[in-house]
Design a protein around this motif. Structure first.
Motif, short mmCIF file in Angstrom:
data_model
loop_
_atom_site.label_atom_id
_atom_site.label_comp_id
_atom_site.label_asym_id
_atom_site.label_seq_id
_atom_site.Cartn_x
_atom_site.Cartn_y
_atom_site.Cartn_z
N PRO A 78 12.53 4.87 2.32
CA PRO A 78 11.16 4.72 2.83
C PRO A 78 10.58 3.33 2.62
CG PRO A 78 11.19 6.02 0.79
CD PRO A 78 12.61 5.86 1.22
N ALA A 79 11.16 2.53 1.72
CA ALA A 79 10.64 1.17 1.51
C ALA A 79 10.97 0.25 2.67
CB ALA A 79 11.19 0.59 0.21
N PHE A 80 12.07 0.53 3.37
CA PHE A 80 12.55 -0.40 4.39
C PHE A 80 11.54 -0.52 5.52
CE2 PHE A 80 15.39 -1.64 7.99
CZ PHE A 80 15.84 -2.85 7.45
N SER B 113 20.60 -7.22 -3.79
CA SER B 113 19.76 -6.02 -3.81
C SER B 113 20.62 -4.77 -3.65
CB SER B 113 18.74 -6.11 -2.67
OG SER B 113 18.07 -4.89 -2.49
N SER B 114 20.31 -3.73 -4.43
CA SER B 114 21.08 -2.49 -4.34
C SER B 114 20.53 -1.54 -3.29
CB SER B 114 21.10 -1.78 -5.71
OG SER B 114 19.80 -1.40 -6.09
N GLU B 115 19.23 -1.69 -2.95
CA GLU B 115 18.61 -0.85 -1.93
C GLU B 115 17.33 -1.53 -1.47
OE1 GLU B 115 17.48 2.45 -4.91
OE2 GLU B 115 15.81 2.45 -3.48
N PRO B 116 16.77 -1.11 -0.33
CA PRO B 116 15.52 -1.72 0.13
C PRO B 116 14.42 -1.56 -0.92
CG PRO B 116 16.53 -0.48 1.91
CD PRO B 116 17.32 -0.16 0.67
N HIS B 117 13.86 -2.69 -1.34
CA HIS B 117 12.80 -2.70 -2.36
C HIS B 117 12.15 -4.07 -2.34
CE1 HIS B 117 15.78 -4.96 -4.67
NE2 HIS B 117 14.83 -5.25 -5.56
N LEU B 118 11.05 -4.18 -3.07
CA LEU B 118 10.39 -5.47 -3.23
C LEU B 118 10.60 -5.97 -4.64
CD1 LEU B 118 8.51 -7.80 -2.43
CD2 LEU B 118 6.58 -6.35 -3.12
N HIS B 119 11.11 -7.19 -4.74
CA HIS B 119 11.15 -7.93 -6.00
C HIS B 119 10.10 -9.01 -5.87
CE1 HIS B 119 13.19 -10.40 -9.27
NE2 HIS B 119 12.39 -11.28 -8.68
N VAL B 120 9.18 -9.07 -6.83
CA VAL B 120 8.11 -10.05 -6.77
C VAL B 120 7.84 -10.60 -8.16
CG1 VAL B 120 6.27 -8.32 -7.04
CG2 VAL B 120 5.77 -10.48 -5.89
N HIS B 121 7.55 -11.88 -8.23
CA HIS B 121 7.13 -12.45 -9.51
C HIS B 121 6.31 -13.71 -9.28
CE1 HIS B 121 11.10 -14.62 -9.02
NE2 HIS B 121 10.40 -15.64 -9.50
N VAL C 164 9.95 0.34 -5.63
CA VAL C 164 10.55 1.09 -4.53
C VAL C 164 9.53 2.09 -4.00
CG1 VAL C 164 12.93 0.84 -5.28
CG2 VAL C 164 11.58 2.74 -6.15
N ALA C 165 9.50 2.30 -2.71
CA ALA C 165 8.57 3.26 -2.11
C ALA C 165 8.95 4.66 -2.57
CB ALA C 165 8.61 3.17 -0.60
N ASP C 166 7.94 5.43 -2.96
CA ASP C 166 8.17 6.77 -3.50
C ASP C 166 7.09 7.70 -2.97
OD1 ASP C 166 9.16 8.85 -4.99
OD2 ASP C 166 8.40 8.13 -6.91
N THR D 112 0.85 -1.18 0.00
CA THR D 112 0.00 0.00 0.00
C THR D 112 0.89 1.23 0.00
OG1 THR D 112 -0.12 -0.02 2.43
CG2 THR D 112 -1.90 -1.12 1.22
N GLY D 113 0.32 2.36 -0.37
CA GLY D 113 1.08 3.59 -0.45
C GLY D 113 1.48 3.90 -1.88
N ARG D 114 2.44 4.78 -2.04
CA ARG D 114 2.89 5.22 -3.36
C ARG D 114 4.25 4.60 -3.68
NH1 ARG D 114 5.64 9.79 -5.75
NH2 ARG D 114 4.60 10.52 -7.66
N TRP D 115 4.34 3.93 -4.82
CA TRP D 115 5.53 3.19 -5.21
C TRP D 115 5.88 3.47 -6.66
CZ3 TRP D 115 7.93 -0.56 -1.88
CH2 TRP D 115 7.30 -0.69 -0.65
N SER D 116 7.16 3.29 -7.00
CA SER D 116 7.63 3.39 -8.38
C SER D 116 8.13 2.04 -8.85
CB SER D 116 8.78 4.41 -8.50
OG SER D 116 8.32 5.72 -8.26
N ALA D 117 7.94 1.79 -10.15
CA ALA D 117 8.33 0.50 -10.72
C ALA D 117 9.69 0.59 -11.39
CB ALA D 117 7.28 0.06 -11.75
#
Length: 295
Positions: free
Chosen positions: A137-139, A237-245, A107-109, A77-82
């Motif tokens: 902010p994603a962490f 991972s280069s930074e806190p983010h979600l990888h999903v597939h 990544v959270a944006d 939830t919230g605002r994220w960038s792909a």
């Protein structure tokens, strides 16, 4: 044991033998010519690495027409960038391996007031080399089940390392750290993770989860939208983010990718933002800016 599992196991064993021989050369005078104790084992390792990569790529490559996209709920939830989106390129991460043909990084944006610096630190050419995860902010952001599902795998014992969102950090990640992780296996590449069985031969994997954050264990059942853990920075991972597939098998070494679409969002392209709240989801173009590597 099949050839596809035996070759990677032989590769890892060969690496151990090669390292032992290299250490032995420094500590003592090993019997036999140098080419037999260093060069030949190195060539064996190289050949096994090539064979492993070839077998994994062949096993994960799509066959026939792709399945229709599976519609699931957004995992955040919230605002994220792909980033690295299958809306722009397939395979999205440059490989079919680990079933990630249609993988996406986000990544959270969060929105910021006019004139304020973006909440997410920008990629820097040189300095700072690394940043603490708390700067992103994603962490720690909650991860939500994308559908009613059964937990197949839940692992969150690996550490969350510092970010690699500088040029030297990214080079280190791509050419040193990622190589070592690839040798150690899929679980070291995706870091802490959870795999959900969505039914109908479809599985979802959430990668780079925060250490100790998982609220579920193998065998649990979850409902769509249920919190299952938090975003972290473990694995490749280069930074806190979600990888999903999505994939067609719970075994990352044996899986093929499955297309997805998020209900109310679709598949956001690189640089697009989407916002998910209690009222639903919407998608909009992101403001121009750099988006880093993620992984």
């Amino acid at each position: 044991m099949s050839v596809r599992t035996a070759v990677p196991a032989a590769m890892r064993l060969s690496w151990l033998v090669l390292l032992a021989l290299m250490i032995g050369e420094f500590v003592t005078d090993l019997p036999g010519p140098g080419w037999a104790t260093t060069f030949l084992p190195a060539m064996v390792v190289l050949a096994l690495m090539v064979a492993t990569t070839t077998l994994q790529a062949r096993a994960a490559a799509p066959r026939g027409e792709p399945r229709p996209p599976v519609e699931v709920e957004p995992p955040v939830t919230g605002r994220w960038s792909a980033l690295n989106s299958p809306a722009d390129k397939v395979p999205s991460h440059g490989t079919h391996g680990y079933g990630q043909t249609y993988a996406i990084d986000i990544v959270a944006d969060p929105e910021t007031a006019e004139g304020e610096a973006p909440a997410r630190p920008a990629f820097r050419p040189l300095w700072p080399l690394f940043r603490r995860n708390s700067a992103f902010p994603a962490f720690g952001a909650p991860l939500l089940a994308m559908a009613d599902a059964t937990v197949v795998t839940a692992s969150d014992g690996q550490r969350d390392h510092l970010s690699r969102n500088s040029l030297p950090g990214l080079v280190y990640l791509m050419f040193v750290e990622s190589s070592v992780r690839s040798i150690l296996g899929a679980h070291r590449v995706i870091g802490n993770h959870v795999v959900l069985d969505l039914g109908d031969g479809t599985y979802a994997v959430y990668a780079h989860v925060r250490r100790g954050s998982l609220r579920v264990k193998a065998g649990d059942t979850v409902r769509a939208g249920q919190p299952i853990g938090s975003v972290g920075n473990s694995g490749n991972s280069s930074e806190p983010h979600l990888h999903v597939h999505l994939m067609d098998s719970p075994d990352l070494d044996d899986a093929r990718g499955v297309p997805f679409t998020w209900r109310g969002v679709g598949v956001p392209a690189n640089g697009e933002t989407f916002t998910v709240d209690a009222a639903g989801a919407r998608i909009a173009k992101a403001r121009p800016g750099d988006v880093g590597g993620a992984g």
